[in-house]
Scaffold this motif. Structure first.
Motif, PDB file in Angstrom:
ATOM      1  N   ASP A 159      -2.492  15.841 108.835  1.00 36.00           N
ATOM      2  CA  ASP A 159      -2.587  16.366 109.865  1.00 36.00           C
ATOM      3  C   ASP A 159      -2.691  15.354 111.127  1.00 36.00           C
ATOM      4  N   LYS A 160      -2.776  13.898 110.914  1.00 37.55           N
ATOM      5  CA  LYS A 160      -2.799  12.934 111.865  1.00 37.55           C
ATOM      6  C   LYS A 160      -4.373  13.082 112.604  1.00 37.55           C
ATOM      7  N   GLY A 161      -5.221  13.768 112.033  1.00 37.33           N
ATOM      8  CA  GLY A 161      -6.469  13.673 112.486  1.00 37.33           C
ATOM      9  C   GLY A 161      -7.191  12.683 111.697  1.00 37.33           C
ATOM     10  N   CYS A 162      -8.607  12.782 111.871  1.00 36.82           N
ATOM     11  CA  CYS A 162      -9.783  11.994 111.438  1.00 36.82           C
ATOM     12  C   CYS A 162      -9.906  12.221 109.996  1.00 36.82           C
ATOM     13  N   LEU A 163      -9.839  11.438 108.979  1.00 33.12           N
ATOM     14  CA  LEU A 163     -10.089  11.518 107.696  1.00 33.12           C
ATOM     15  C   LEU A 163     -11.536  10.602 107.412  1.00 33.12           C
ATOM     16  N   LEU A 164     -12.704  11.036 107.250  1.00 34.91           N
ATOM     17  CA  LEU A 164     -13.750  10.192 106.957  1.00 34.91           C
ATOM     18  C   LEU A 164     -14.352  10.797 105.460  1.00 34.91           C
ATOM     19  N   GLU A 165     -14.553   9.413 104.734  1.00 35.14           N
ATOM     20  CA  GLU A 165     -14.791   9.777 103.378  1.00 35.14           C
ATOM     21  C   GLU A 165     -15.797   8.613 102.936  1.00 35.14           C
ATOM     22  N   LYS A 166     -16.782   9.212 102.083  1.00 34.34           N
ATOM     23  CA  LYS A 166     -17.629   8.188 101.476  1.00 34.34           C
ATOM     24  C   LYS A 166     -16.959   7.132 100.816  1.00 34.34           C
ATOM     25  N   TYR A 167     -17.083   5.886 101.033  1.00 35.24           N
ATOM     26  CA  TYR A 167     -16.426   4.699 100.211  1.00 35.24           C
ATOM     27  C   TYR A 167     -16.570   5.005  98.741  1.00 35.24           C
ATOM     28  N   SER A 168     -17.810   5.131  98.421  1.00 38.60           N
ATOM     29  CA  SER A 168     -18.083   5.113  96.787  1.00 38.60           C
ATOM     30  C   SER A 168     -17.582   6.451  96.172  1.00 38.60           C
ATOM     31  N   SER A 169     -16.846   7.434  96.725  1.00 37.36           N
ATOM     32  CA  SER A 169     -16.328   8.409  96.393  1.00 37.36           C
ATOM     33  C   SER A 169     -14.975   8.108  95.653  1.00 37.36           C
ATOM     34  N   LYS A 170     -14.414   6.967  96.045  1.00 34.30           N
ATOM     35  CA  LYS A 170     -13.216   6.570  95.480  1.00 34.30           C
ATOM     36  C   LYS A 170     -13.053   4.910  95.085  1.00 34.30           C
ATOM     37  N   TYR A 171     -14.122   4.197  95.499  1.00 36.94           N
ATOM     38  CA  TYR A 171     -14.102   2.704  95.159  1.00 36.94           C
ATOM     39  C   TYR A 171     -15.352   2.178  94.702  1.00 36.94           C
ATOM     40  N   THR A 172     -15.362   1.236  93.951  1.00 35.40           N
ATOM     41  CA  THR A 172     -16.726   0.661  93.313  1.00 35.40           C
ATOM     42  C   THR A 172     -17.204  -0.684  93.899  1.00 35.40           C
ATOM     43  N   ASP A 173     -16.273  -1.293  94.876  1.00 30.38           N
ATOM     44  CA  ASP A 173     -16.382  -2.777  95.270  1.00 30.38           C
ATOM     45  C   ASP A 173     -17.195  -2.632  96.642  1.00 30.38           C
ATOM     46  N   CYS A 174     -17.401  -3.789  97.068  1.00 33.93           N
ATOM     47  CA  CYS A 174     -18.050  -4.120  98.631  1.00 33.93           C
ATOM     48  C   CYS A 174     -17.127  -4.813  99.179  1.00 33.93           C
ATOM     49  N   GLU A 175     -16.102  -4.665  99.184  1.00 28.63           N
ATOM     50  CA  GLU A 175     -14.973  -5.492  99.961  1.00 28.63           C
ATOM     51  C   GLU A 175     -14.588  -5.111 101.349  1.00 28.63           C
ATOM     52  N   PHE A 176     -14.128  -5.959 102.155  1.00 32.90           N
ATOM     53  CA  PHE A 176     -13.772  -5.608 103.472  1.00 32.90           C
ATOM     54  C   PHE A 176     -12.615  -6.603 103.940  1.00 32.90           C
ATOM     55  N   GLY A 177     -11.787  -6.297 104.754  1.00 28.22           N
ATOM     56  CA  GLY A 177     -10.973  -7.091 105.350  1.00 28.22           C
ATOM     57  C   GLY A 177     -11.046  -7.737 106.785  1.00 28.22           C
ATOM     58  N   LEU A 178     -10.419  -8.778 106.963  1.00 32.47           N
ATOM     59  CA  LEU A 178      -9.843  -9.100 108.588  1.00 32.47           C
ATOM     60  C   LEU A 178     -11.124  -9.434 109.271  1.00 32.47           C
ATOM     61  N   LEU A 179     -12.233  -8.508 109.618  1.00 33.33           N
ATOM     62  CA  LEU A 179     -13.252  -8.890 110.391  1.00 33.33           C
ATOM     63  C   LEU A 179     -14.298  -7.801 110.187  1.00 33.33           C
ATOM     64  N   ALA A 180     -15.578  -8.454 110.750  1.00 31.51           N
ATOM     65  CA  ALA A 180     -16.688  -7.482 110.435  1.00 31.51           C
ATOM     66  C   ALA A 180     -17.870  -8.060 111.425  1.00 31.51           C
ATOM     67  N   ASN A 181     -18.391  -6.978 111.926  1.00 37.31           N
ATOM     68  CA  ASN A 181     -19.907  -7.777 112.740  1.00 37.31           C
ATOM     69  C   ASN A 181     -20.998  -6.851 112.035  1.00 37.31           C
ATOM     70  N   LEU A 182     -21.789  -7.495 111.643  1.00 35.35           N
ATOM     71  CA  LEU A 182     -22.915  -6.934 110.777  1.00 35.35           C
ATOM     72  C   LEU A 182     -24.357  -7.241 111.164  1.00 35.35           C
ATOM     73  N   TYR A 183     -25.192  -6.502 111.123  1.00 35.91           N
ATOM     74  CA  TYR A 183     -26.686  -6.727 111.080  1.00 35.91           C
ATOM     75  C   TYR A 183     -27.368  -6.415 109.746  1.00 35.91           C
ATOM     76  N   ALA A 184     -27.906  -7.539 109.385  1.00 36.84           N
ATOM     77  CA  ALA A 184     -28.590  -7.546 107.964  1.00 36.84           C
ATOM     78  C   ALA A 184     -30.078  -7.874 108.141  1.00 36.84           C
ATOM     79  N   SER A 185     -30.756  -7.165 107.102  1.00 35.24           N
ATOM     80  CA  SER A 185     -32.027  -7.297 107.172  1.00 35.24           C
ATOM     81  C   SER A 185     -32.646  -7.024 105.767  1.00 35.24           C
ATOM     82  N   GLU A 186     -34.039  -6.980 105.315  1.00 34.18           N
ATOM     83  CA  GLU A 186     -34.517  -6.861 104.101  1.00 34.18           C
ATOM     84  C   GLU A 186     -34.658  -5.340 103.895  1.00 34.18           C
ATOM     85  N   GLY A 187     -34.351  -4.569 105.019  1.00 32.98           N
ATOM     86  CA  GLY A 187     -34.238  -2.994 104.683  1.00 32.98           C
ATOM     87  C   GLY A 187     -35.691  -2.609 104.573  1.00 32.98           C
TER      88      GLY A 187
END
Length: 316
Positions: A138-166
């Motif tokens: 429908d050309k709308g937004c499809l939001l999905e949990k990444y882990s529902s389809k994939y098992t990796d932690c890969e990304f592409g091209l660019l990211a801006n990340l905030y990291a901590s010990e949680g």
């Protein structure tokens, strides 16, 4: 191996930062309250993060960059959040932020809303990320949990990340209602920091909720542009824009001023429980909007795989 550059931010006390932000926000919002509190338990609704807090060795990573996406995509630029955690000297880091999904994994272009506790020697990675893409039906937004389809932690091209010990700990809580200025919430925060701290770059990240109102959000199309995107107008014509409704959980990464690393100084992605998410631009309901966020200043900046050829297009 991607080149990693390192920089130490100016780190104000939380009390000082709260005062600076409150004063500045009151020039852009009808009501703003900023205080230092214990970080709420982020494993609870609406966050459902894999860790309780955003504290402990806070740092920012700017990986790749917009020049790998436009004017013409460089699909070979792929990264892994587990590797990033090691590159920023924090194996097992909890990572939040905004990036592009790996087209190698998805077979298409999409927005990544990273929420990952990277793997450590003791335990495997926990990937709570979302992907927002254009729904072919429908050309709308499809939001999905990444882990529902994939098992990796890969990304592409660019990211801006905030990291901590949680970890749990003290954070800055920001409440801002009724936008009276032109700037979006994140730009407002960044420009307050830039104005106050000037030549001393301050980094900040965390999470905020748009509790009421609606927001302008974009999602990149599934197909990369076959013709070069040379101007911001080209980029905006290529992107797909939506108005999405609260509540939206957002993940900002903010640097008050670029100390010479070709940074994207602000970048925010968001997700929701109602199937909407993507790249945040601004609220579209200034009178009724309500923001509530939890932030921490970062101690260190890591610039990973900075593009050799650069430009300023498409960084909005």
């Amino acid at each position: 191996m991607a080149k990693v550059e390192r920089f130490a931010f100016h780190v104000p006390s939380l009390e000082e930062l709260a005062g600076v932000l409150q004063k500045g926000l009151r020039e852009n919002f009808a009501d703003a309250q900023v205080s230092v509190i214990d970080c709420p338990d982020l494993t609870q609704e609406p966050f459902n993060f894999p860790v309780k807090g955003i504290c402990g060795k806070p740092r920012i990573a700017d990986v790749g960059g917009v020049p790998y996406l436009i004017p013409i995509v460089q699909k070979e630029k792929v990264y892994d959040l587990n590797t990033v955690a090691k590159d920023i000297e924090l194996p097992g880091a909890f990572i939040l932020g905004a990036g592009a999904a790996s087209s190698r994994i998805l077979g298409a272009n999409a927005e990544l809303i990273p929420i990952v506790q990277a793997k450590s020697e003791k335990k495997p990675a926990v990937n709570g990320s979302y992907i927002a893409q254009i729904n072919p039906a429908d050309k709308g937004c499809l939001l999905e949990k990444y882990s529902s389809k994939y098992t990796d932690c890969e990304f592409g091209l660019l990211a801006n990340l905030y990291a901590s010990e949680g970890q749990p700990g003290k954070v800055i809580e920001v409440k801002a209602n009724g936008r009276t200025g032109e700037l979006n919430f994140v730009s407002c925060l960044r420009q307050i920091l830039e104005k106050h701290y000037g030549e001393k770059p301050v980094g900040m990240g965390g999470t905020f909720i748009i509790q009421k109102g609606k927001a302008k959000i974009h999602i990149m199309p599934p197909e990369f542009s076959s013709c070069p995107l040379n101007t911001d107008e080209d980029v905006n014509n290529w992107l797909k824009f939506f108005e999405m409704k609260a509540p939206l959980v957002c993940q900002p990464v903010i640097v008050s001023r670029d100390p010479g690393f070709d940074l994207r100084v602000e970048h925010t992605h968001c997700f929701s429980a109602h199937g909407e998410g993507g790249h945040y631009h601004n609220d579209t309901t200034p009178d009724s909007v309500q923001y509530r966020g939890y932030f921490l200043p970062a101690e260190l900046l890591f610039r990973i795989d900075r593009p050799k050829e650069t430009h300023t297009v498409g960084r909005d």
